[in-house]
Design a protein around this motif. Structure first.
Motif, PDB file in Angstrom:
ATOM      1  N   ARG A  22      -2.970  -7.989   7.130  1.00 15.57           N
ATOM      2  CA  ARG A  22      -2.497  -8.917   8.159  1.00 15.57           C
ATOM      3  C   ARG A  22      -1.532  -8.278   9.144  1.00 15.57           C
ATOM      4  O   ARG A  22      -0.909  -8.969   9.948  1.00 15.57           O
ATOM      5  CB  ARG A  22      -1.853 -10.143   7.486  1.00 15.57           C
ATOM      6  CG  ARG A  22      -2.905 -11.087   6.915  1.00 15.57           C
ATOM      7  CD  ARG A  22      -2.368 -11.963   5.804  1.00 15.57           C
ATOM      8  NE  ARG A  22      -3.384 -12.926   5.365  1.00 15.57           N
ATOM      9  CZ  ARG A  22      -4.418 -12.621   4.578  1.00 15.57           C
ATOM     10  NH1 ARG A  22      -4.567 -11.377   4.150  1.00 15.57           N
ATOM     11  NH2 ARG A  22      -5.303 -13.540   4.236  1.00 15.57           N
ATOM     12  N   GLY A  23      -1.394  -6.962   9.102  1.00 11.18           N
ATOM     13  CA  GLY A  23      -0.586  -6.264  10.091  1.00 11.18           C
ATOM     14  C   GLY A  23       0.879  -6.144   9.756  1.00 11.18           C
ATOM     15  O   GLY A  23       1.690  -5.804  10.622  1.00 11.18           O
ATOM     16  N   PHE A  24       1.255  -6.392   8.494  1.00  9.95           N
ATOM     17  CA  PHE A  24       2.631  -6.181   8.040  1.00  9.95           C
ATOM     18  C   PHE A  24       2.622  -4.914   7.184  1.00  9.95           C
ATOM     19  O   PHE A  24       2.181  -4.935   6.038  1.00  9.95           O
ATOM     20  CB  PHE A  24       3.140  -7.386   7.247  1.00  9.95           C
ATOM     21  CG  PHE A  24       3.643  -8.504   8.110  1.00  9.95           C
ATOM     22  CD1 PHE A  24       5.000  -8.765   8.234  1.00  9.95           C
ATOM     23  CD2 PHE A  24       2.757  -9.291   8.830  1.00  9.95           C
ATOM     24  CE1 PHE A  24       5.466  -9.791   9.044  1.00  9.95           C
ATOM     25  CE2 PHE A  24       3.202 -10.318   9.642  1.00  9.95           C
ATOM     26  CZ  PHE A  24       4.559 -10.574   9.758  1.00  9.95           C
ATOM     27  N   TYR A  25       3.122  -3.831   7.741  1.00  7.94           N
ATOM     28  CA  TYR A  25       2.990  -2.518   7.106  1.00  7.94           C
ATOM     29  C   TYR A  25       4.198  -2.141   6.254  1.00  7.94           C
ATOM     30  O   TYR A  25       4.289  -1.012   5.781  1.00  7.94           O
ATOM     31  CB  TYR A  25       2.742  -1.454   8.185  1.00  7.94           C
ATOM     32  CG  TYR A  25       1.477  -1.731   8.954  1.00  7.94           C
ATOM     33  CD1 TYR A  25       0.237  -1.533   8.360  1.00  7.94           C
ATOM     34  CD2 TYR A  25       1.522  -2.252  10.237  1.00  7.94           C
ATOM     35  CE1 TYR A  25      -0.939  -1.814   9.041  1.00  7.94           C
ATOM     36  CE2 TYR A  25       0.344  -2.540  10.936  1.00  7.94           C
ATOM     37  CZ  TYR A  25      -0.879  -2.319  10.328  1.00  7.94           C
ATOM     38  OH  TYR A  25      -2.037  -2.610  10.995  1.00  7.94           O
ATOM     39  N   GLN A  26       5.081  -3.079   6.055  1.00  6.44           N
ATOM     40  CA  GLN A  26       6.300  -2.850   5.291  1.00  6.44           C
ATOM     41  C   GLN A  26       6.593  -4.097   4.478  1.00  6.44           C
ATOM     42  O   GLN A  26       6.214  -5.208   4.857  1.00  6.44           O
ATOM     43  CB  GLN A  26       7.459  -2.546   6.254  1.00  6.44           C
ATOM     44  CG  GLN A  26       8.771  -2.149   5.628  1.00  6.44           C
ATOM     45  CD  GLN A  26       9.801  -1.743   6.690  1.00  6.44           C
ATOM     46  OE1 GLN A  26       9.481  -1.617   7.866  1.00  6.44           O
ATOM     47  NE2 GLN A  26      11.032  -1.534   6.277  1.00  6.44           N
TER      48      GLN A  26
END
Length: 424
Positions: free
Chosen positions: A325-329
């Motif tokens: 979902r585009g949350f890389y952290q």
């Protein structure tokens, strides 16, 4: 060939330029895009007084011991749904990671993890934390990114939070040049005014300690519904990048404070609850193009006792979900979460590498393939591969073999605006 005549005059074009001058400035100043630097895959929070220069290595040792006690890292991969070849490939890289850099981003916590112990105790802890961080950075044992989370700017804790921030930054500045990976975290933000107050505080610290303007950037924790939807029906979080341009480095979602504020019962508080997804989608929209990074929250289901494997499977699935979902952290709370963090993250990039690299190669070489990619998707492909390299999931040699591009060209494809700025 004769130059074709146009109908619009130079005066018409000048008028349009004048009409769009404010738009041009807004896009240039407020939407610079990502700067291409490394983003950590996680943030670890520990009570500030528990930090020692050996903490990261100690966590790595504990993580490896937990993995060994439950069949090893390759078995962990199989628990997370990886096939045998992928699990072996990921396991060797996770082993190296836990031995060499088990924590990428560490936050010494003076907020929930520290509590109210009185001013004398917190003053002493803030000064000691600064000394310990300076010593760890000097010795090379500190994580690449390290800093503090201080108490929020609501009235009861504002003075205490500012004092801890002041003591920590001032002692670090007195010890020498600030670490490039220094991170400051402002929690429980409810209004734009609190972020503007933080901007003022760090600006004054920069002046006092002769630091370059803008040197002290900070993260904002999105933990309150008031930051997502304000009393006027607008979204304060969307105003933050423009209220203090260039000052905010990241928005971090706070799973449990946010869920509790919306009366979600404890059993159902989760990173994947619908209220969490809504808040995070607003966060994504708010910072798109601004260069501000995003971080998902944490799960408090910890891999300990008889629950290790179930907790690993849950954590691994949530990490993968965030990445998709585009949350890389995200946040990690316990050493035993490190194996599942890195195993899920590395599998994400390694599984996606062949297809992404193949499409990227076709784009660069202008070869027809099964997908007709355009510049926007080429940027996304390159950014995906570059993130995989930066976190250690894939090697630059693998990228060169599969995509026929080196890291400089890959970075230019992922961040063309940055490449244009650098070449000027």
């Amino acid at each position: 060939m004769a130059v074709p005549e146009t109908s619009l005059t130079a005066a018409d074009l000048a008028r349009i330029d004048g009409q769009l001058a404010d738009t041009d400035r807004l896009l240039e100043q407020n939407y610079p895009g990502d700067d291409g630097s490394r983003q950590p895959v996680h943030t670890v929070y520990v009570p500030a007084d528990r930090f020692t220069p050996s903490l990261a290595a100690d966590w790595g040792t504990q993580a490896l011991a937990t993995a060994a006690a439950h069949g090893g890292l390759a078995r962990l991969g199989s628990l997370l749904g990886q096939d045998a070849d992928l699990a072996e490939s990921v396991a060797s890289r996770v082993q190296t990671k836990l031995e060499s850099e088990p924590i990428e981003d560490l936050r010494l916590d003076f907020e929930d993890g520290f509590g109210d112990r009185g001013d004398d105790a917190e003053d002493a802890a803030a000064v000691a934390a600064a000394s310990a961080v300076a010593a760890a950075v000097s010795a090379g044992s500190a994580p690449p990114f390290i800093g503090i989370r201080f108490k929020c700017f609501e009235a009861p804790t504002r003075a205490r939070g500012l004092r801890t921030l002041d003591l920590f930054v001032s002692r670090l500045a007195a010890a020498g040049e600030l670490s490039k990976g220094l991170v400051l975290t402002l929690p429980k933000v409810t209004t734009v005014a609190q972020v503007q107050a933080m901007d003022y505080a760090v600006s004054r610290l920069e002046e006092i300690h002769s630091l370059p303007a803008g040197r002290l950037r900070f993260e904002v924790q999105v933990e309150t519904p008031q930051l997502i939807l304000g009393p006027e029906g607008t979204s304060p979080v969307a105003q933050l990048p423009h209220a203090v341009p260039g000052r905010i480095s990241g928005l971090h979602y706070g799973t449990y404070d946010y869920s509790a504020s919306l009366q979600i019962s404890a059993e159902y508080q989760s990173m994947e609850h619908p209220v969490a997804d809504f808040a995070k989608e607003v966060m994504q929209l708010a910072v798109a193009g601004t260069g501000i990074r995003l971080s998902d929250g944490s799960t408090n289901i910890i891999p300990v006792g008889d629950n290790v494997e179930n907790a690993w499977q849950l954590h691994g699935r949530l990490v993968r979900r965030s990445l998709e979902r585009g949350f890389y952290q995200g946040w990690d709370l316990h050493p035993a979460q490190l194996p599942s963090r890195f195993a899920a993250t590395y599998a994400f990039y390694r599984q996606g590498l062949p297809a992404a690299a193949g499409r990227l190669r076709n784009y660069v070489e202008q070869t027809e393939g099964g997908v007709m990619d355009e510049p926007a998707t080429a940027r996304a492909l390159a950014a995906f591969v570059l993130r995989g390299v930066q976190c250690g999931a894939v090697g630059a040699d693998e990228v060169l073999a599969l995509a026929a591009v080196g890291i400089p060209q890959l970075t230019g494809l992922a961040h063309p605006r940055l490449a244009q700025t650098t070449s000027k």
